[in-house]
Scaffold this active site. Structure first.
Site, PDB file in Angstrom:
ATOM      1  N   THR A   1       2.532  -5.063 -12.178  1.00  0.00           N
ATOM      2  CA  THR A   1       3.141  -3.915 -12.733  1.00  0.00           C
ATOM      3  C   THR A   1       4.260  -3.683 -11.890  1.00  0.00           C
ATOM      4  O   THR A   1       4.754  -2.447 -11.934  1.00  0.00           O
ATOM      5  CB  THR A   1       2.137  -2.605 -12.734  1.00  0.00           C
ATOM      6  OG1 THR A   1       1.883  -2.484 -11.371  1.00  0.00           O
ATOM      7  CG2 THR A   1       1.099  -2.662 -13.692  1.00  0.00           C
TER       8      THR A   1
ATOM      9  N   GLU B   1      13.273 -10.612 -18.149  1.00  0.00           N
ATOM     10  CA  GLU B   1      12.824  -9.983 -18.965  1.00  0.00           C
ATOM     11  C   GLU B   1      14.149  -9.714 -20.179  1.00  0.00           C
ATOM     12  O   GLU B   1      15.154  -9.767 -19.273  1.00  0.00           O
ATOM     13  CB  GLU B   1      12.584  -8.527 -18.525  1.00  0.00           C
ATOM     14  CG  GLU B   1      11.115  -8.317 -18.037  1.00  0.00           C
ATOM     15  CD  GLU B   1      10.984  -7.065 -17.582  1.00  0.00           C
ATOM     16  OE1 GLU B   1      11.502  -6.040 -17.723  1.00  0.00           O
ATOM     17  OE2 GLU B   1       9.850  -6.798 -16.441  1.00  0.00           O
TER      18      GLU B   1
ATOM     19  N   HIS C   1       6.857  -3.702 -20.380  1.00  0.00           N
ATOM     20  CA  HIS C   1       7.196  -3.025 -19.133  1.00  0.00           C
ATOM     21  C   HIS C   1       7.304  -1.406 -19.491  1.00  0.00           C
ATOM     22  O   HIS C   1       8.133  -0.831 -19.681  1.00  0.00           O
ATOM     23  CB  HIS C   1       8.563  -3.356 -18.871  1.00  0.00           C
ATOM     24  CG  HIS C   1       9.070  -3.129 -17.231  1.00  0.00           C
ATOM     25  ND1 HIS C   1      10.094  -3.626 -16.710  1.00  0.00           N
ATOM     26  CD2 HIS C   1       8.782  -2.037 -16.831  1.00  0.00           C
ATOM     27  CE1 HIS C   1      10.244  -3.128 -15.329  1.00  0.00           C
ATOM     28  NE2 HIS C   1       9.438  -1.830 -15.388  1.00  0.00           N
ATOM     29  N   ILE C   2       5.895  -1.005 -19.584  1.00  0.00           N
ATOM     30  CA  ILE C   2       5.638   0.506 -20.146  1.00  0.00           C
ATOM     31  C   ILE C   2       4.883   1.073 -18.979  1.00  0.00           C
ATOM     32  O   ILE C   2       4.332   2.157 -19.366  1.00  0.00           O
ATOM     33  CB  ILE C   2       4.830   0.360 -21.349  1.00  0.00           C
ATOM     34  CG1 ILE C   2       3.930  -0.338 -21.404  1.00  0.00           C
ATOM     35  CG2 ILE C   2       5.701   0.212 -22.547  1.00  0.00           C
ATOM     36  CD1 ILE C   2       2.581  -0.167 -22.546  1.00  0.00           C
ATOM     37  N   GLY C   3       5.056   0.833 -17.619  1.00  0.00           N
ATOM     38  CA  GLY C   3       4.205   1.263 -16.612  1.00  0.00           C
ATOM     39  C   GLY C   3       4.549   2.690 -16.448  1.00  0.00           C
ATOM     40  O   GLY C   3       3.694   3.681 -16.255  1.00  0.00           O
TER      41      GLY C   3
ATOM     42  N   ARG D   1       1.353  -5.857   4.640  1.00  0.00           N
ATOM     43  CA  ARG D   1       2.670  -6.373   4.765  1.00  0.00           C
ATOM     44  C   ARG D   1       2.851  -7.832   4.062  1.00  0.00           C
ATOM     45  O   ARG D   1       2.720  -8.772   4.941  1.00  0.00           O
ATOM     46  CB  ARG D   1       3.012  -6.383   6.176  1.00  0.00           C
ATOM     47  CG  ARG D   1       4.658  -6.559   6.196  1.00  0.00           C
ATOM     48  CD  ARG D   1       4.917  -6.256   7.555  1.00  0.00           C
ATOM     49  NE  ARG D   1       4.696  -6.794   8.775  1.00  0.00           N
ATOM     50  CZ  ARG D   1       4.999  -6.798  10.018  1.00  0.00           C
ATOM     51  NH1 ARG D   1       5.991  -5.694   9.996  1.00  0.00           N
ATOM     52  NH2 ARG D   1       4.547  -7.365  10.671  1.00  0.00           N
TER      53      ARG D   1
ATOM     54  N   ARG E   1       7.399  -6.016 -10.263  1.00  0.00           N
ATOM     55  CA  ARG E   1       8.603  -6.584 -10.821  1.00  0.00           C
ATOM     56  C   ARG E   1       8.345  -7.996 -11.172  1.00  0.00           C
ATOM     57  O   ARG E   1       7.613  -8.903 -10.373  1.00  0.00           O
ATOM     58  CB  ARG E   1       9.846  -6.574  -9.763  1.00  0.00           C
ATOM     59  CG  ARG E   1      10.480  -5.085  -9.872  1.00  0.00           C
ATOM     60  CD  ARG E   1      11.064  -4.902 -11.118  1.00  0.00           C
ATOM     61  NE  ARG E   1      12.011  -3.451 -10.969  1.00  0.00           N
ATOM     62  CZ  ARG E   1      11.509  -2.083 -11.257  1.00  0.00           C
ATOM     63  NH1 ARG E   1      10.139  -2.085 -11.764  1.00  0.00           N
ATOM     64  NH2 ARG E   1      12.200  -1.397 -11.171  1.00  0.00           N
TER      65      ARG E   1
ATOM     66  N   PHE F   1       0.964  -1.403   0.071  1.00  0.00           N
ATOM     67  CA  PHE F   1      -0.167   0.006  -0.017  1.00  0.00           C
ATOM     68  C   PHE F   1       0.731   1.187  -0.078  1.00  0.00           C
ATOM     69  O   PHE F   1       0.615   2.125   0.644  1.00  0.00           O
ATOM     70  CB  PHE F   1      -1.074   0.054   1.220  1.00  0.00           C
ATOM     71  CG  PHE F   1      -2.209   0.770   1.002  1.00  0.00           C
ATOM     72  CD1 PHE F   1      -3.142   0.502  -0.085  1.00  0.00           C
ATOM     73  CD2 PHE F   1      -2.461   1.865   1.627  1.00  0.00           C
ATOM     74  CE1 PHE F   1      -4.351   1.264  -0.219  1.00  0.00           C
ATOM     75  CE2 PHE F   1      -3.767   2.739   1.520  1.00  0.00           C
ATOM     76  CZ  PHE F   1      -4.352   2.363   0.361  1.00  0.00           C
ATOM     77  N   GLY F   2       1.775   1.156  -0.901  1.00  0.00           N
ATOM     78  CA  GLY F   2       2.679   2.391  -1.038  1.00  0.00           C
ATOM     79  C   GLY F   2       2.095   3.574  -2.186  1.00  0.00           C
ATOM     80  O   GLY F   2       0.860   3.087  -2.565  1.00  0.00           O
ATOM     81  N   ARG F   3       2.964   4.192  -2.779  1.00  0.00           N
ATOM     82  CA  ARG F   3       2.526   5.375  -3.553  1.00  0.00           C
ATOM     83  C   ARG F   3       1.476   4.665  -4.718  1.00  0.00           C
ATOM     84  O   ARG F   3       0.692   5.269  -4.898  1.00  0.00           O
ATOM     85  CB  ARG F   3       3.767   6.018  -4.238  1.00  0.00           C
ATOM     86  CG  ARG F   3       4.246   7.025  -3.327  1.00  0.00           C
ATOM     87  CD  ARG F   3       5.471   7.688  -4.253  1.00  0.00           C
ATOM     88  NE  ARG F   3       6.482   6.775  -4.211  1.00  0.00           N
ATOM     89  CZ  ARG F   3       7.486   6.915  -3.790  1.00  0.00           C
ATOM     90  NH1 ARG F   3       7.936   7.761  -2.814  1.00  0.00           N
ATOM     91  NH2 ARG F   3       8.570   5.897  -4.261  1.00  0.00           N
ATOM     92  N   ILE F   4       2.141   3.694  -5.549  1.00  0.00           N
ATOM     93  CA  ILE F   4       1.371   3.079  -6.479  1.00  0.00           C
ATOM     94  C   ILE F   4       0.162   2.283  -6.141  1.00  0.00           C
ATOM     95  O   ILE F   4      -0.842   2.749  -6.982  1.00  0.00           O
ATOM     96  CB  ILE F   4       2.514   2.226  -7.493  1.00  0.00           C
ATOM     97  CG1 ILE F   4       3.683   3.412  -8.008  1.00  0.00           C
ATOM     98  CG2 ILE F   4       1.775   1.831  -8.895  1.00  0.00           C
ATOM     99  CD1 ILE F   4       4.721   2.426  -8.644  1.00  0.00           C
TER     100      ILE F   4
HETATM  101  C1  GLV Z   1      10.340   1.147 -13.704  1.00  0.00           C
HETATM  102  O1  GLV Z   1      10.031   0.101 -13.545  1.00  0.00           O
HETATM  103  C2  GLV Z   1      10.792   1.663 -12.417  1.00  0.00           C
HETATM  104  O2  GLV Z   1      11.128   1.295 -11.733  1.00  0.00           O
HETATM  105  O3  GLV Z   1      10.974   3.006 -12.611  1.00  0.00           O
END
Ligand code: GLV
Length: 330
Positions: free
Chosen positions: A242, A273, A291-293, A177, A244, A154-157
């Site tokens: 999204t 990857e 990997h285009i997040g 956690r 790793r 539950f971080g920023r993203i």
């Molecule tokens: C992309 O995957 C980043 O970590 O910036």
């Protein structure tokens, strides 16, 4: 004083190149170096700082020979860098936090919608001339409204993804956690208080219609989603990653998707990857992105700016604004 020397391992968009050129003598490689090339460059004594990206493996072996004083990673994640070894060698590491939160959450939401509504299969049907007009049972998918989104971390993203999912009428749970992520107290929920619910990781796995991963890759989160977790998910559930690739055991995921143990997966990242696990690409119930997040023009420009400023600060012997190991030089 002579100008510092900075190595950039892969061309990056502006404004990084202009900022760097104004402050340092800069060498930009035309394409990602091989590992032995990178080791040799970092050990050459030529550069003060190296500006890296996720494909550059900055491991303990490389760091043991490195003569650079800083590594500025063009990414928020830095699992490509052995930060403990860098700290031990007195090498500062920088990253680019904050600027890619919304863009990555957009991709998580896109994968949720894309898997739910079968966008890849549907697009292919149209392009291949197999669309013969509206039909009552054509390409039926899954609702997202009223379904449960489980966030691992539950971080920023994760929070930015929660915000979007709430807008789509989803019920949002999170596990504060899973091993390796930190505890989140109720008092930290802020705007999400009363809107999202904290549950244990095992509950999250069992109750999510969509399970979306938002943890950094560490030794604790490697294969967080393994065959056991996949077996405990709902058969109708969809996994979204999204974060790793190695957070998921990709071979176990392919098995689970092939046998119908879970319904689908939306992936932006892969365990090795750019290689995909055998048969993953054949599965219709997946949406697979390269990997285009963080891949929008403005976000990549911001990442460029932050990584250049980090590199320049380090080259001048100053702790950068976004240091992962700010005590490395003490
Ligand atoms: C992309 O995957 C980043 O970590 O910036």
């Amino acid at each position: 004083m002579s100008r510092p020397r900075i190595l950039v391992t892969t061309p990056i968009p502006e404004p990084g190149p202009s900022l760097l050129a104004a402050a340092a003598d800069v060498t930009v490689l035309e394409a990602s170096p091989s590992y032995p090339e990178l080791v040799a460059l970092c050990a050459s004594g030529t550069y003060d700082v190296v500006l890296t990206q996720l494909r550059d493996r900055i491991d303990a072996g490389l760091l043991a020979q490195a003569t650079v004083r800083g590594v500025s990673n063009f990414a928020v994640g830095y699992n490509n860098i052995d930060v403990a070894a860098a700290t031990e060698r007195g090498i500062m590491v920088g990253n680019t936090p904050g600027v890619l939160t919304d863009a990555t959450a957009d991709i998580a939401m896109l994968l949720i919608l894309g898997t739910a509504r079968r966008v890849v299969e549907a697009d292919r049907m149209v392009r291949e001339g197999r669309f013969h007009g509206w039909e009552p049972e054509l390409m039926l998918g899954t609702d997202v409204s009223g379904r449960t989104l489980g966030l691992a971390g539950f971080g920023r993203i994760a929070r930015a993804t929660a915000k979007r999912a709430l807008g789509f009428g989803m019920d949002v749970l999170f596990a504060p956690r899973p091993p390796g992520d930190r505890m989140v107290e109720d008092s930290e929920l802020g705007e999400f208080a009363g809107k999202v619910r904290k549950v244990e990781w095992d509950d999250l796995v069992a109750s999510s219609d969509f399970l979306s991963l938002h943890v950094p890759l560490t030794e604790d989160t490697r294969h967080l989603v393994d065959a056991g977790v996949l077996a405990r998910m709902k058969p109708s559930a969809i996994l979204v990653n999204t974060a790793r690739g190695p957070v998921v055991d990709e071979v176990a995921l392919v098995d689970a998707l092939r046998s119908g143990r879970i319904a689908g997966a939306g992936l932006d990242v892969y365990e090795e990857e750019p290689r995909l696990a055998p048969r993953l690409a054949e599965l219709p119930n997946t949406v697979l992105l390269p990997h285009i997040g963080s891949a929008t023009v403005s976000v990549r420009a911001e990442m460029s700016r932050l990584s250049a400023l980090n590199a320049i600060a380090m080259a001048r012997g100053r702790v950068p604004d976004h240091a992962v190991n700010p005590t490395a030089w003490s």
